[in-house]
Enzyme design. Structure first.
Site, PDB file in Angstrom:
ATOM      1  N   THR A 136      31.242  41.124  48.853  1.00 60.22           N
ATOM      2  CA  THR A 136      31.633  40.415  47.631  1.00 60.22           C
ATOM      3  C   THR A 136      30.876  39.102  47.475  1.00 60.22           C
ATOM      4  O   THR A 136      30.476  38.490  48.475  1.00 60.22           O
ATOM      5  CB  THR A 136      33.140  40.088  47.647  1.00 60.22           C
ATOM      6  OG1 THR A 136      33.447  39.267  46.527  1.00 60.22           O
ATOM      7  CG2 THR A 136      33.552  39.344  48.914  1.00 60.22           C
ATOM      8  N   TYR A 182      40.516  37.015  52.085  1.00 64.68           N
ATOM      9  CA  TYR A 182      39.649  38.125  51.656  1.00 64.68           C
ATOM     10  C   TYR A 182      38.182  37.808  51.952  1.00 64.68           C
ATOM     11  O   TYR A 182      37.480  38.588  52.602  1.00 64.68           O
ATOM     12  CB  TYR A 182      39.886  38.339  50.163  1.00 64.68           C
ATOM     13  CG  TYR A 182      38.918  39.213  49.415  1.00 64.68           C
ATOM     14  CD1 TYR A 182      38.968  40.599  49.504  1.00 64.68           C
ATOM     15  CD2 TYR A 182      37.972  38.650  48.542  1.00 64.68           C
ATOM     16  CE1 TYR A 182      38.093  41.395  48.764  1.00 64.68           C
ATOM     17  CE2 TYR A 182      37.110  39.434  47.796  1.00 64.68           C
ATOM     18  CZ  TYR A 182      37.165  40.807  47.916  1.00 64.68           C
ATOM     19  OH  TYR A 182      36.309  41.586  47.177  1.00 64.68           O
TER      20      TYR A 182
HETATM   21  N1  NAD Z   1      34.664  44.964  40.845  1.00 67.77           N
HETATM   22  C1  NAD Z   1      34.054  43.875  41.275  1.00 67.77           C
HETATM   23  O1  NAD Z   1      33.573  43.080  40.489  1.00 67.77           O
HETATM   24  C2  NAD Z   1      33.904  43.593  42.733  1.00 67.77           C
HETATM   25  C3  NAD Z   1      33.454  42.308  43.055  1.00 67.77           C
HETATM   26  C4  NAD Z   1      33.251  42.008  44.402  1.00 67.77           C
HETATM   27  C5  NAD Z   1      33.467  42.961  45.376  1.00 67.77           C
HETATM   28  N2  NAD Z   1      33.898  44.195  45.034  1.00 67.77           N
HETATM   29  C6  NAD Z   1      34.108  45.155  46.131  1.00 67.77           C
HETATM   30  O2  NAD Z   1      33.735  46.463  45.726  1.00 67.77           O
HETATM   31  C7  NAD Z   1      34.609  47.433  46.284  1.00 67.77           C
HETATM   32  C8  NAD Z   1      35.215  48.310  45.190  1.00 67.77           C
HETATM   33  O3  NAD Z   1      35.853  47.499  44.236  1.00 67.77           O
HETATM   34  P1  NAD Z   1      36.572  48.069  42.930  1.00 67.77           P
HETATM   35  O4  NAD Z   1      36.441  47.015  41.904  1.00 67.77           O
HETATM   36  O5  NAD Z   1      36.103  49.441  42.642  1.00 67.77           O
HETATM   37  O6  NAD Z   1      38.086  48.082  43.441  1.00 67.77           O
HETATM   38  P2  NAD Z   1      39.211  49.223  43.308  1.00 67.77           P
HETATM   39  O7  NAD Z   1      40.473  48.643  43.835  1.00 67.77           O
HETATM   40  O8  NAD Z   1      39.217  49.772  41.941  1.00 67.77           O
HETATM   41  O9  NAD Z   1      38.681  50.358  44.298  1.00 67.77           O
HETATM   42  C9  NAD Z   1      38.955  50.397  45.670  1.00 67.77           C
HETATM   43  C10 NAD Z   1      39.413  51.799  46.025  1.00 67.77           C
HETATM   44  O10 NAD Z   1      39.594  51.891  47.437  1.00 67.77           O
HETATM   45  C11 NAD Z   1      40.725  52.676  47.688  1.00 67.77           C
HETATM   46  N3  NAD Z   1      41.268  52.345  49.006  1.00 67.77           N
HETATM   47  C12 NAD Z   1      41.722  51.141  49.431  1.00 67.77           C
HETATM   48  N4  NAD Z   1      42.175  51.226  50.687  1.00 67.77           N
HETATM   49  C13 NAD Z   1      42.009  52.518  51.069  1.00 67.77           C
HETATM   50  C14 NAD Z   1      42.300  53.213  52.254  1.00 67.77           C
HETATM   51  N5  NAD Z   1      42.876  52.600  53.298  1.00 67.77           N
HETATM   52  N6  NAD Z   1      41.993  54.522  52.335  1.00 67.77           N
HETATM   53  C15 NAD Z   1      41.442  55.151  51.278  1.00 67.77           C
HETATM   54  N7  NAD Z   1      41.136  54.539  50.111  1.00 67.77           N
HETATM   55  C16 NAD Z   1      41.424  53.234  50.013  1.00 67.77           C
HETATM   56  C17 NAD Z   1      41.707  52.310  46.571  1.00 67.77           C
HETATM   57  O11 NAD Z   1      42.699  53.322  46.396  1.00 67.77           O
HETATM   58  C18 NAD Z   1      40.772  52.168  45.389  1.00 67.77           C
HETATM   59  O12 NAD Z   1      40.691  53.363  44.654  1.00 67.77           O
HETATM   60  C19 NAD Z   1      35.641  46.640  47.099  1.00 67.77           C
HETATM   61  O13 NAD Z   1      35.238  46.623  48.438  1.00 67.77           O
HETATM   62  C20 NAD Z   1      35.572  45.234  46.527  1.00 67.77           C
HETATM   63  O14 NAD Z   1      35.916  44.265  47.474  1.00 67.77           O
HETATM   64  C21 NAD Z   1      34.142  44.522  43.730  1.00 67.77           C
HETATM   65  O1  UDX Z   2      45.219  35.971  33.665  1.00 69.47           O
HETATM   66  C1  UDX Z   2      44.331  35.403  34.310  1.00 69.47           C
HETATM   67  C2  UDX Z   2      43.657  36.003  35.426  1.00 69.47           C
HETATM   68  C3  UDX Z   2      42.658  35.291  36.079  1.00 69.47           C
HETATM   69  N1  UDX Z   2      42.318  34.033  35.679  1.00 69.47           N
HETATM   70  C4  UDX Z   2      41.193  33.306  36.340  1.00 69.47           C
HETATM   71  O2  UDX Z   2      40.006  34.034  36.062  1.00 69.47           O
HETATM   72  C5  UDX Z   2      39.062  33.876  37.136  1.00 69.47           C
HETATM   73  C6  UDX Z   2      38.576  35.238  37.566  1.00 69.47           C
HETATM   74  O3  UDX Z   2      39.631  35.949  38.160  1.00 69.47           O
HETATM   75  P1  UDX Z   2      39.513  37.439  38.751  1.00 69.47           P
HETATM   76  O4  UDX Z   2      40.894  37.955  38.874  1.00 69.47           O
HETATM   77  O5  UDX Z   2      38.579  38.274  37.972  1.00 69.47           O
HETATM   78  O6  UDX Z   2      38.953  37.230  40.225  1.00 69.47           O
HETATM   79  P2  UDX Z   2      37.828  36.310  40.865  1.00 69.47           P
HETATM   80  O7  UDX Z   2      36.591  36.264  40.044  1.00 69.47           O
HETATM   81  O8  UDX Z   2      38.424  34.992  41.208  1.00 69.47           O
HETATM   82  O9  UDX Z   2      37.601  37.094  42.207  1.00 69.47           O
HETATM   83  C7  UDX Z   2      37.097  38.420  42.186  1.00 69.47           C
HETATM   84  O10 UDX Z   2      35.762  38.288  42.413  1.00 69.47           O
HETATM   85  C8  UDX Z   2      35.013  39.151  43.173  1.00 69.47           C
HETATM   86  C9  UDX Z   2      35.725  40.248  43.915  1.00 69.47           C
HETATM   87  O11 UDX Z   2      35.492  40.200  45.276  1.00 69.47           O
HETATM   88  C10 UDX Z   2      37.138  40.443  43.629  1.00 69.47           C
HETATM   89  O12 UDX Z   2      37.218  41.505  42.731  1.00 69.47           O
HETATM   90  C11 UDX Z   2      37.868  39.251  43.168  1.00 69.47           C
HETATM   91  O13 UDX Z   2      38.169  38.536  44.333  1.00 69.47           O
HETATM   92  C12 UDX Z   2      39.783  33.044  38.198  1.00 69.47           C
HETATM   93  O14 UDX Z   2      39.401  31.697  38.035  1.00 69.47           O
HETATM   94  C13 UDX Z   2      41.262  33.194  37.851  1.00 69.47           C
HETATM   95  O15 UDX Z   2      42.035  32.093  38.254  1.00 69.47           O
HETATM   96  C14 UDX Z   2      42.974  33.448  34.590  1.00 69.47           C
HETATM   97  O16 UDX Z   2      42.685  32.288  34.203  1.00 69.47           O
HETATM   98  N2  UDX Z   2      43.952  34.157  33.952  1.00 69.47           N
END
Ligand code: NAD
Ligand code: UDX
Length: 386
Positions: A136, A182
């Site tokens: 992340t 995290y």
């Molecule tokens: N979406 C983003 O912008 C973002 C940003 C930074 C990091 N990431 C990282 O990318 C990855 C995927 O993120 P996402 O946005 O798709 O999240 P998400 O929560 O939609 O997907 C994660 C998936 O992992 C599965 N999972 C969790 N624990 C499990 C377990 N013990 N066994 C089997 N399955 C399990 C959940 O059921 C879920 O479907 C994560 O590692 C997250 O930290 C995402």
């Molecule tokens: O209703 C809301 C929700 C969120 N926020 C703010 O919006 C910003 C973004 O919040 P998000 O919930 O998208 O999460 P963040 O960007 O802080 O972290 C995310 O970034 C990268 C990934 O690793 C994770 O998916 C998550 O930790 C934060 O400053 C949060 O405080 C609001 O102001 N209002």
């Protein structure tokens, strides 16, 4: 399908991918891309499959047989090693990754992001399998610039805020700020993977996503998720817009983020999958440095876009301020600013994001409206059980 070639002009051989967390937001888009545009096979592992059901059924889909769902929890399932052995490449997406959990469920967060990922790294290393691990942008924590006096001109200097994979430090808050549970767990698993590469020759790629957003992200509370649940900001704001409530700005919405469209980001992951020689041993920022806004600006933009795509007028007061303590509880803290440096991914994979924030919000909010507006109307009309 025409022969596909990698960035160096060599034909790409079909491979089998063990994708852990395939049923989540990123996993669902990656599975969709792999099925529709490549010949690769996917062993899709997750505890849920709602977001990939459309790829699994019916059996007549053109890619039937190339994607296989395995419902399992990697915390305790002896099938994991066998599935990793069957594949050429493992992609680990599984994690608890919603900030509302970091300070309220720090143990689950640390276990999920570090302990549960350990066997995946171990099985890949022992069986000489390539690993793409999702970390992340939060591993950078706060910017160096955030510690400068408010009026320091150095705050405008990119050297104090642009986040670079190979030189930026990881700056977290104190232990009682459990928000960082995290980021710290992700940092340690990155270090472990890096060490497995250095000492035991593990072939790895680490991805640091910078706020990827788009359709199917998280859930809408009370519709396809718990009514008290707090998803990430896109789903929080979508939920507010769908319910005609003001969008809640945590601590005034001053934090800054860069948002990248999920479909652009998935292109980067596909390049990593298909160009191992260029991706192995690297850590990649994947984000869109051109799409920076404060959270307040994001709220204003989403309000405008939602009015356009739904045809419904916005509220007179579309936002409301809320303290982080009230919204997230004790122990919350925040990243101030997140601009990814793109040098490494540009050099290794020639990847650049394409979609502007306005355009990605327009397609995403069109999806949210089409998917949820009716269900929300019905849930509001339904009298609550007494
Ligand atoms: N979406 C983003 O912008 C973002 C940003 C930074 C990091 N990431 C990282 O990318 C990855 C995927 O993120 P996402 O946005 O798709 O999240 P998400 O929560 O939609 O997907 C994660 C998936 O992992 C599965 N999972 C969790 N624990 C499990 C377990 N013990 N066994 C089997 N399955 C399990 C959940 O059921 C879920 O479907 C994560 O590692 C997250 O930290 C995402
Ligand atoms: O209703 C809301 C929700 C969120 N926020 C703010 O919006 C910003 C973004 O919040 P998000 O919930 O998208 O999460 P963040 O960007 O802080 O972290 C995310 O970034 C990268 C990934 O690793 C994770 O998916 C998550 O930790 C934060 O400053 C949060 O405080 C609001 O102001 N209002």
């Amino acid at each position: 399908m025409a022969t596909r070639t990698d960035l160096d002009g060599r034909p790409i051989k079909p491979i089998t991918i063990c994708m852990i967390g395939a049923g989540g937001f990123i996993g669902s888009h990656l599975c969709e891309k792999l099925m529709s545009e490549t010949p690769h096979k996917v062993l899709a592992l997750d505890v849920y499959n709602d977001k990939i059901k459309h790829l699994l059924e019916p059996d007549s889909l053109p890619w039937a047989g190339r994607i296989q769902f395995h419902r399992l929890n990697i915390k305790h399932d002896s099938r994991l090693e066998g599935l990793i052995k069957m594949a050429d490449l493992t992609i680990n997406l599984a994690a608890i990754c919603t900030p509302a959990d970091y300070n309220t469920r720090p143990l689950d967060t640390i276990y999920s992001n570090f302990i549960d990922a350990l066997p995946v790294v171990k099985y890949c290393s022992e069986n000489n399998k390539r690993l793409i691990h999702f970390s992340t942008c939060e591993v950078y924590g706060k910017t160096i610039g955030s510690f400068l006096p408010k009026d320091s001109p150095l705050r405008q200097d990119p050297a104090y805020y642009v986040l670079k994979e190979d030189t930026s430090p990881c700056i977290f808050g104190s232990i009682e700020k459990q928000r960082w549970s995290y980021a710290c767990a992700k940092q340690l698993i990155e270090r472990l993977i890096y060490a497995e590469g250095a000492e035991n020759g593990l072939e790895f790629t680490i991805v640091r996503p910078f706020n990827w957003i788009g359709p199917r992200m998280d859930f809408i509370p009370g519709i396809d998720g718990p009514s008290e649940g707090v998803p990430r900001v896109l789903a929080c704001f979508s939920n507010n817009l769908l319910r005609h409530e003001p969008l809640k700005l945590v601590d005034g919405g001053q934090s800054q983020r860069t948002f990248v469209y999920i479909k652009d980001a998935i292109e980067a992951v596909l390049l990593m999958i298909e160009n191992p020689d260029r991706a192995n041993g690297h850590i990649f920022n994947v984000g869109n440095p051109n799409n920076e806004v404060t959270v307040r600006q994001l709220a204003e933009m989403m309000t405008k876009v939602y009015a356009k795509v739904s045809g419904e007028p916005s509220l007179d007061s579309p936002t409301v301020d809320i303290s982080s303590k009230e919204f997230y509880g004790e122990g919350y803290d925040d990243s101030d600013k997140r601009i990814p440096d793109m040098t490494i991914i540009n050099k290794q994979l020639g990847w650049n994001p394409k979609t502007s924030l306005w355009d990605l919000l327009e397609s995403t909010l069109t999806y949210q409206h089409r998917t949820y507006a009716e269900a929300i109307k019905k849930s509001i009309a339904k009298p609550t059980a007494s």
